[in-house]
Design an enzyme around this catalytic site. Structure first.
Site, PDB file in Angstrom:
ATOM      1  N   HIS A 231       0.831  -1.202   0.000  1.00  0.00           N
ATOM      2  CA  HIS A 231       0.000   0.000   0.000  1.00  0.00           C
ATOM      3  C   HIS A 231       0.868   1.256   0.000  1.00  0.00           C
ATOM      4  O   HIS A 231       0.377   2.345   0.271  1.00  0.00           O
ATOM      5  CB  HIS A 231      -0.918   0.035   1.223  1.00  0.00           C
ATOM      6  CG  HIS A 231      -1.712  -1.203   1.414  1.00  0.00           C
ATOM      7  ND1 HIS A 231      -1.599  -2.001   2.529  1.00  0.00           N
ATOM      8  CD2 HIS A 231      -2.623  -1.804   0.616  1.00  0.00           C
ATOM      9  CE1 HIS A 231      -2.411  -3.033   2.420  1.00  0.00           C
ATOM     10  NE2 HIS A 231      -3.037  -2.948   1.266  1.00  0.00           N
ATOM     11  N   GLY A 412       8.540   0.960 -31.118  1.00  0.00           N
ATOM     12  CA  GLY A 412       9.661   1.592 -30.453  1.00  0.00           C
ATOM     13  C   GLY A 412      10.882   0.714 -30.247  1.00  0.00           C
ATOM     14  O   GLY A 412      11.785   1.096 -29.507  1.00  0.00           O
ATOM     15  N   GLY A 417      16.566  -3.527 -31.577  1.00  0.00           N
ATOM     16  CA  GLY A 417      16.665  -4.701 -32.428  1.00  0.00           C
ATOM     17  C   GLY A 417      17.849  -4.654 -33.372  1.00  0.00           C
ATOM     18  O   GLY A 417      18.564  -5.653 -33.548  1.00  0.00           O
ATOM     19  N   GLY A 503      10.025  -7.632 -48.700  1.00  0.00           N
ATOM     20  CA  GLY A 503       9.122  -6.786 -47.925  1.00  0.00           C
ATOM     21  C   GLY A 503       7.898  -6.315 -48.675  1.00  0.00           C
ATOM     22  O   GLY A 503       6.957  -5.792 -48.067  1.00  0.00           O
ATOM     23  N   ARG A 558       3.092  -1.932 -40.121  1.00  0.00           N
ATOM     24  CA  ARG A 558       2.223  -1.435 -39.057  1.00  0.00           C
ATOM     25  C   ARG A 558       2.003   0.062 -39.172  1.00  0.00           C
ATOM     26  O   ARG A 558       0.920   0.571 -38.905  1.00  0.00           O
ATOM     27  CB  ARG A 558       2.859  -1.771 -37.702  1.00  0.00           C
ATOM     28  CG  ARG A 558       2.041  -1.293 -36.516  1.00  0.00           C
ATOM     29  CD  ARG A 558       2.785  -1.527 -35.213  1.00  0.00           C
ATOM     30  NE  ARG A 558       3.057  -2.930 -35.011  1.00  0.00           N
ATOM     31  CZ  ARG A 558       4.196  -3.412 -34.552  1.00  0.00           C
ATOM     32  NH1 ARG A 558       5.184  -2.597 -34.260  1.00  0.00           N
ATOM     33  NH2 ARG A 558       4.356  -4.699 -34.380  1.00  0.00           N
ATOM     34  N   ASP A 571      11.572   7.981 -41.386  1.00  0.00           N
ATOM     35  CA  ASP A 571      11.399   6.548 -41.180  1.00  0.00           C
ATOM     36  C   ASP A 571      12.608   5.990 -40.428  1.00  0.00           C
ATOM     37  O   ASP A 571      13.758   6.235 -40.825  1.00  0.00           O
ATOM     38  CB  ASP A 571      11.270   5.839 -42.524  1.00  0.00           C
ATOM     39  CG  ASP A 571      11.172   4.334 -42.353  1.00  0.00           C
ATOM     40  OD1 ASP A 571      10.168   3.864 -41.807  1.00  0.00           O
ATOM     41  OD2 ASP A 571      12.138   3.653 -42.755  1.00  0.00           O
TER      42      ASP A 571
END
Length: 590
Positions: A231, A412, A417, A503, A558, A571
């Site tokens: 708490h 993000g 990566g 792609g 996406r 980009d």
């Protein structure tokens, strides 16, 4: 560890408890039902004539505790209060009445003043009506309670809080009741479990209650609160932000010195629970448990049926706690006994200590060595390896910015990566590049290996595309005998075709192709010039084109589903490629 504030849903604090209990009962109607006219749930299996009823409870905000732990083999019912508040004596009484099968009621809950008073009042009322009631307080939190005073005989456990160790005590009590123990026997088993259980936790960020505009309590950025209560109660001390391994060490170190004397028959076995406080991701908890397991085993303890997950949370608090219960044969059997609740299920039979040991040959070779922060450069690196090392250095320096660009319309993780993939690419190239330095076939062999390693380590769409770019470049170089600008222009064209086919993107779709195409074109236009100057001019063209992608609208992946959201931002794939090409240009100049 995760510390980013969570954006909660809008709730009416006045009806929050009623609303979530109703939703729980709807979702898990096969297991629990609402207690009539009370804020509590009772198992579909209860009441059962002649069986002790195990009734638990506490405030909302701690799910799965308490209502999520109701079902056969665990608790029979749970009374639930408002967020971080005890259920009232009336609610506890009605919940206990709904679960009572005539063999008595065991109350078990964390040692907090409000819970003690309200459950105590309910116990008095039930006793006055002829219901036999016993109570087992959970007091597992070693970071709470009064410090020992020299010359005074006190029991620090008397005033300790009950936190994630609740789960062990409730599980043992429920199993004892399920096997037919009488009320005294259930209370004895639960008390023994509590006496053998210790918990220590840490928090990285506070929590915000339903309907509140500000956090109930906070943790200063970049720090960790060791021993903070669920708490927001103060802990032992504040320290800097800890790595997963450092956090695991703190948890284990603080527990080991507080463990009780082992019970008779204990051979080092301990039940282990690494508990998330509400916001910490499971993957992060597994990283912590990796070190916890190593430390416990090094201390001569044998984790038995360990659990990693959320069991006693603190709404959206970021943090974890570690609970350990020393086992004897009886506690182990009760802990292993089957149960079925909305939040926890244990299947009958089949568990042995061997199940908790990972066989040595199950560890992949690639995972046997700890990853290094950076692929160490070498003065003896051959050209392809050295060029990739230069690219890694520059992109790693821009990792955060690449992540920021990717977060505009993606997840993000682009910077993380690509850096991870390039580390693997450098290591693979360093192993694979045979030499001699002036032979393009040697560089081609290195780039082929680097492309496969990058795609494997980086993952995702960017990893596949970057891996293809390196591998296709390498494939062209392996077939050549002389190094020239024209040869690299051929390689760039082959790489662009492969990336486009894989792609499905075209120039203008706001992808890495928008930087690769002007690089290819400039390199082809300068095919008769020395490679260092031609590459530098082509890399500059790629950099300008990458910046110009801010004026494009995404058409692939996406980001395309985000519409104009990405407009005005370059980009991330185009930017990272321009950095890679720029780094190689600098390497060629040297």
């Amino acid at each position: 560890m995760t510390t980013t504030p969570a954006a909660g849903l809008g709730h009416d604090p006045g009806t929050f408890r009623e609303d979530w209990l109703e939703g729980l009962a709807d979702a898990y109607a096969r297991t629990v039902r609402r207690v009539p006219d009370a804020d509590g749930v009772v198992g579909r299996h209860a009441p059962r004539a002649g069986k002790v009823a195990v009734v638990i409870g506490g405030g909302s905000g701690h799910y799965p505790a308490f209502a999520g732990l109701v079902g056969p083999g665990l608790a029979d019912a749970a009374a639930v209060g408002d967020v971080f508040a005890s259920p009232s004596a009336e609610q506890v009484y009605r919940t206990a009445r709904a679960a009572d099968g005539g063999a008595g009621v065991l109350f078990s809950y964390g040692n907090y003043a409000g819970d003690v008073m309200h459950f105590g009042l309910a116990a008095r009322r039930l006793a006055a009506e002829g219901v036999d009631v016993r109570t087992v307080l959970v007091t597992d939190d070693v970071a709470s309670g009064p410090p020992p005073v020299e010359g005074q005989e006190i029991d620090p456990a008397r005033d300790r809080r009950g936190v994630a160790g609740d789960f062990f005590v409730f599980k043992v009590a429920g199993a004892a009741a399920e096997r037919g123990d009488d009320l005294a026997g259930v209370a004895r088993a639960a008390g023994h479990a509590n006496a053998m259980t210790r918990t220590f936790g840490a928090a990285f960020a506070g929590c915000t209650l339903p309907g509140a505009g500000e956090p109930l309590f906070t943790v200063d950025a970049g720090t960790t609160e060791l021993g903070m209560g669920i708490h927001g109660e103060p802990g032992l001390r504040t320290t800097r932000h800890l790595t997963a391994a450092e956090l695991a060490d703190e948890l284990v170190d603080n527990l080991l010195q507080e463990l009780p004397e082992p019970p008779a028959g204990n051979d080092g076995r301990v039940a282990v629970l690494l508990n998330g406080l509400g916001r910490t991701k499971y993957e992060e908890m597994f990283v912590v448990y990796r070190q916890v397991n190593r430390r416990l085993r090094a201390a001569g303890l044998r984790p038995h049926r360990p659990e990693v997950g959320e069991f006693v949370t603190s709404f959206d608090m970021a943090g974890v706690s570690l609970s350990v219960m020393l086992l004897d044969d009886e506690l182990a059997a009760l802990y292993d006994a089957p149960c079925d609740t909305p939040a926890f299920r244990s299947l009958p039979g089949g568990h042995t200590d061997a199940d908790d040991l990972r066989p040595p040959d199950s560890v992949p070779a690639a995972a046997s060595a700890a990853p290094t922060a950076r692929s160490a450069p070498s003065d003896t690196d051959l050209p392809a390896t050295a060029a990739l090392q230069a690219a890694l250095d520059l992109i790693a320096a821009n990792e955060d910015e690449l992540g920021r660009l990717d977060a505009v319309a993606g997840d993000g993780d682009h910077g993380i990566g690509i850096v991870r993939g390039l580390r693997a690419a450098v290591a693979a190239a360093r192993t694979a590049e045979p030499g001699p330095p002036a032979d393009p076939r040697s560089a081609g062999t290195a780039l082929l290996a680097a492309g496969l390693a990058l795609a494997d380590a980086s993952g995702g769409a960017s990893g596949a595309l970057y891996g293809t770019l390196l591998a296709e470049t390498g494939a062209v170089l392996t077939k050549a005998g002389t190094c020239s600008t024209a040869l690299f222009a051929d390689a760039a064209e082959a790489a662009q075709r492969a990336v486009s086919e894989l792609g499905g993107a075209r120039v203008g779709d706001k992808t890495m192709l928008d930087a690769l195409d002007p690089f290819r074109a400039e390199l082809r236009a300068r095919a008769g010039e020395p490679l260092p100057g031609a590459w530098k001019a082509a890399a500059q063209a790629a950099t300008r084109a990458a910046a110009a992608t801010a004026d494009l609208t995404p058409a692939r992946g996406r980001a395309a589903r985000m519409g104009p959201l990405g407009h005005g931002h370059p980009d991330p794939g185009a930017v990272s490629l321009s950095l890679l090409l720029t780094a190689i240009a600098g390497h060629l100049d040297r």
